[in-house]
Design a protein around this motif. Sequence first.
Motif, PDB file in Angstrom:
ATOM      1  N   ARG A  15       0.832  -1.206   0.000  1.00 31.06           N
ATOM      2  CA  ARG A  15       0.000   0.000   0.000  1.00 31.06           C
ATOM      3  C   ARG A  15       0.865   1.253   0.000  1.00 31.06           C
ATOM      4  NH1 ARG A  15      -5.236   0.596   3.747  1.00 31.06           N
ATOM      5  NH2 ARG A  15      -6.008  -0.665   2.013  1.00 31.06           N
ATOM      6  N   SER A  16       1.964   1.222   0.728  1.00 26.85           N
ATOM      7  CA  SER A  16       2.837   2.400   0.779  1.00 26.85           C
ATOM      8  C   SER A  16       3.390   2.737  -0.601  1.00 26.85           C
ATOM      9  CB  SER A  16       3.989   2.158   1.761  1.00 26.85           C
ATOM     10  OG  SER A  16       4.909   1.211   1.244  1.00 26.85           O
ATOM     11  N   VAL A  17       3.667   1.705  -1.401  1.00 28.52           N
ATOM     12  CA  VAL A  17       4.139   1.943  -2.761  1.00 28.52           C
ATOM     13  C   VAL A  17       3.051   2.639  -3.570  1.00 28.52           C
ATOM     14  CG1 VAL A  17       4.910   0.838  -4.893  1.00 28.52           C
ATOM     15  CG2 VAL A  17       5.757   0.012  -2.682  1.00 28.52           C
ATOM     16  N   SER A  18       1.796   2.167  -3.431  1.00 27.08           N
ATOM     17  CA  SER A  18       0.674   2.798  -4.133  1.00 27.08           C
ATOM     18  C   SER A  18       0.474   4.241  -3.677  1.00 27.08           C
ATOM     19  CB  SER A  18      -0.616   1.999  -3.892  1.00 27.08           C
ATOM     20  OG  SER A  18      -0.495   0.678  -4.363  1.00 27.08           O
ATOM     21  N   ASN A  19       0.744   4.498  -2.405  1.00 28.33           N
ATOM     22  CA  ASN A  19       0.568   5.844  -1.862  1.00 28.33           C
ATOM     23  C   ASN A  19       1.786   6.736  -2.044  1.00 28.33           C
ATOM     24  OD1 ASN A  19      -2.041   5.454  -1.003  1.00 28.33           O
ATOM     25  ND2 ASN A  19      -1.493   4.885   1.079  1.00 28.33           N
ATOM     26  N   GLU A  20       2.811   6.198  -2.722  1.00 29.75           N
ATOM     27  CA  GLU A  20       4.034   6.958  -2.992  1.00 29.75           C
ATOM     28  C   GLU A  20       4.700   7.436  -1.703  1.00 29.75           C
ATOM     29  OE1 GLU A  20       2.995  10.054  -5.714  1.00 29.75           O
ATOM     30  OE2 GLU A  20       2.417   8.675  -7.298  1.00 29.75           O
ATOM     31  N   VAL A  21       4.666   6.579  -0.694  1.00 31.48           N
ATOM     32  CA  VAL A  21       5.319   6.864   0.583  1.00 31.48           C
ATOM     33  C   VAL A  21       6.606   6.055   0.645  1.00 31.48           C
ATOM     34  CG1 VAL A  21       5.138   6.698   3.089  1.00 31.48           C
ATOM     35  CG2 VAL A  21       3.145   7.350   1.736  1.00 31.48           C
ATOM     36  N   ASP A  22       7.699   6.718   0.926  1.00 31.19           N
ATOM     37  CA  ASP A  22       8.999   6.057   1.010  1.00 31.19           C
ATOM     38  C   ASP A  22       9.064   5.199   2.276  1.00 31.19           C
ATOM     39  OD1 ASP A  22      11.648   5.371   0.586  1.00 31.19           O
ATOM     40  OD2 ASP A  22      12.408   7.152   1.624  1.00 31.19           O
ATOM     41  N   VAL A  23       9.268   3.893   2.128  1.00 23.13           N
ATOM     42  CA  VAL A  23       9.390   2.992   3.271  1.00 23.13           C
ATOM     43  C   VAL A  23      10.531   2.016   3.022  1.00 23.13           C
ATOM     44  CG1 VAL A  23       6.947   3.121   3.911  1.00 23.13           C
ATOM     45  CG2 VAL A  23       7.726   1.314   2.364  1.00 23.13           C
ATOM     46  N   GLU A  24      10.997   1.413   4.092  1.00 22.41           N
ATOM     47  CA  GLU A  24      12.096   0.450   4.021  1.00 22.41           C
ATOM     48  C   GLU A  24      11.731  -0.775   4.844  1.00 22.41           C
ATOM     49  OE1 GLU A  24      16.725   0.094   5.617  1.00 22.41           O
ATOM     50  OE2 GLU A  24      15.656   2.011   5.716  1.00 22.41           O
ATOM     51  N   LEU A  25      11.866  -1.954   4.244  1.00 26.74           N
ATOM     52  CA  LEU A  25      11.670  -3.199   4.983  1.00 26.74           C
ATOM     53  C   LEU A  25      12.907  -3.466   5.842  1.00 26.74           C
ATOM     54  CD1 LEU A  25      10.035  -5.524   2.294  1.00 26.74           C
ATOM     55  CD2 LEU A  25       9.029  -4.895   4.505  1.00 26.74           C
ATOM     56  N   VAL A  26      12.677  -3.763   7.113  1.00 26.46           N
ATOM     57  CA  VAL A  26      13.771  -3.949   8.069  1.00 26.46           C
ATOM     58  C   VAL A  26      13.656  -5.352   8.667  1.00 26.46           C
ATOM     59  CG1 VAL A  26      14.722  -3.141  10.268  1.00 26.46           C
ATOM     60  CG2 VAL A  26      13.844  -1.481   8.599  1.00 26.46           C
ATOM     61  N   ASP A  27      14.746  -6.112   8.643  1.00 25.59           N
ATOM     62  CA  ASP A  27      14.708  -7.446   9.243  1.00 25.59           C
ATOM     63  C   ASP A  27      15.001  -7.361  10.743  1.00 25.59           C
ATOM     64  OD1 ASP A  27      17.477  -7.178   9.527  1.00 25.59           O
ATOM     65  OD2 ASP A  27      17.942  -8.449   7.803  1.00 25.59           O
TER      66      ASP A  27
END
Length: 392
Positions: free
Chosen positions: A108-120
């Motif tokens: 959803r963040s990609v669709s909303n053009e929000v910069d996010v990072e997956l963190v392990d």
Amino acid sequence: MYDFCVIGGGIVGVATAHRILRRHPGASLVLVDKAEALATHQTGHNSGVIHSGIYYPPDSLKARLCRKGAAWTKEFAAAHGIPFEVCGKLLVATNAAEYRRMLALHERSVSNEVDVELVDTAELTRREPHVTGVGALFVPATGIIDFTRVTNALAEEVRAAGGEIVLNAEVTALTETADAVTAASPAGSWTARTLVVCAGLQADRMAALAGLQTDFRIVPFRGEYYQLPPSRSGLVRTLIYPIPDPNLPFLGVHLSPMIDGTLTVGPNAVLGLAREGYRKSSFDARDARAVLGFPGFHRVARAHVRTGLRELRNSLFKRGYLAECRRYCPELTIADLRPREAGIRAQAVLRDGTLVHDFLIERTPRSIHVLNAPSPAATSAMPIAEYIVEQL
């Protein structure tokens, strides 16, 4: 007669007055609020987060306006010397089910053009040694601010542009004719060609006074916070949020550094029996009847009975509340949870039991009513105001 009258002294109402006067220089405008000060209720009782817009459906008003509002809030604060910090936010998954919801939220963040990072897990531990989880989403653009200061700075510009602000004036009647609307209170009355109502916790009552045919009721949910002792203020560097339940409008109990240097946990979400009562024992007979006599509330209660009982238990017993926090921050103790004033969320609920998730705005020929504007309304205040002005 005024050109414009705005009812409501929260950040959305003041931002709307500000935007009207920017769009119509020289117009006459009065803003009326029943409280003794601006930003008394939802604006002044939230966790002070500048949201990014990650949570909301891409085609929703919330998604569009939140992104714009986050940028505007930071620019306005920088221009007016209002402290803010872009500390970022980690949404922490603590089990496999939450991890799956986290991945959906990433999409959803990609669709909303929000910069996010997956963190392990390893990277989460490196960044926040006191936080545990099976993974997280990092949202770098999320920040913290004091929205009351933003509201007061906007109000100063409203006054400088010729707008009037009247406090201690509870509107008890609205009369609309073909040419004007009159708002009356025991403190006086104001007639304007156009009325905008941003009444928050009283939105449904103001709509009824205006003769709007609505099918919803404002249901107040108390959000109870705790404040951690000063010795714990450096426990985390970023905002720490759980992965939210997509079926509920609440974001869960989060760990929040505040712009004043304190660290809070909260809020939960329990039914409020007083729309403007912040103590746990607050009760208002009129407000209680409005909720308990509304069929939509009973449908919501039946649909979410387990969640409601859990929230009530956690409100009554601090250990239950602590357990929510310890899912992602296990070293917190009962002694860490110190009292802090609650907030109240104005949640619109339809008669069929549907929780209104998006902003809801309706109008009569000479008035516009903001009927549902919960979080992230503070972040989105100026874009909401621009949207309203476009409708005028």
